[in-house]
Scaffold this active site. Sequence first.
Site, PDB file in Angstrom:
ATOM      1  CG  HIS A  49      -2.074   0.916   1.136  1.00  0.00           C
ATOM      2  ND1 HIS A  49      -2.054   2.212   1.587  1.00  0.00           N
ATOM      3  CD2 HIS A  49      -3.313   0.723   0.642  1.00  0.00           C
ATOM      4  CE1 HIS A  49      -3.244   2.769   1.399  1.00  0.00           C
ATOM      5  NE2 HIS A  49      -4.017   1.875   0.834  1.00  0.00           N
ATOM      6  CG  PHE A  50      -0.480   2.243  -3.099  1.00  0.00           C
ATOM      7  CD1 PHE A  50      -1.400   1.301  -3.530  1.00  0.00           C
ATOM      8  CD2 PHE A  50      -0.932   3.369  -2.438  1.00  0.00           C
ATOM      9  CE1 PHE A  50      -2.772   1.505  -3.333  1.00  0.00           C
ATOM     10  CE2 PHE A  50      -2.288   3.568  -2.229  1.00  0.00           C
ATOM     11  CZ  PHE A  50      -3.213   2.645  -2.671  1.00  0.00           C
TER      12      PHE A  50
END
Length: 150
Positions: A49-50
Amino acid sequence: MELDIRQIMDRLPHRYPMLLVDRVLEMVPGKRVVAIKNVSMNEPFFTGHFPHHPVMPGVLIIEALAQAAALFSFEDDSEVNPSDKKIAYYLVGVDGARFRRPVVPGDQLRLEVSADRISRSICKYTAQATVDGQVAAEAKLMCAIRVLES
């Protein structure tokens, strides 16, 4: 009142990777708390994420605020403590959540929570998370206290 990580762990059942409060700077039992979450690139959620632009998930910011709330809500009540294995303290409602800025590795999340209502079964709070004086997230939280069956 201030709390270090050992004192926080004495009061909360959460452990890595779900313990999201590192220090309490100020606490008025039953009224309010100011706590800190240091956001590190080593957090397990950043892997996905991410990978190209790591951002702390908003749901975890809300969880950090709820954990901070649990720390001050029962400090003066010897019968109810969120670390008690017979008690479950659940986040059951989030109203008006707004995410104003991303929280990224290296940020220090300041968690400020004040009690709107605390009872033996339901607690309501106003919560705000900031980074460098800028609001990152805010919400009204509701938590429930349940006695677990043996």
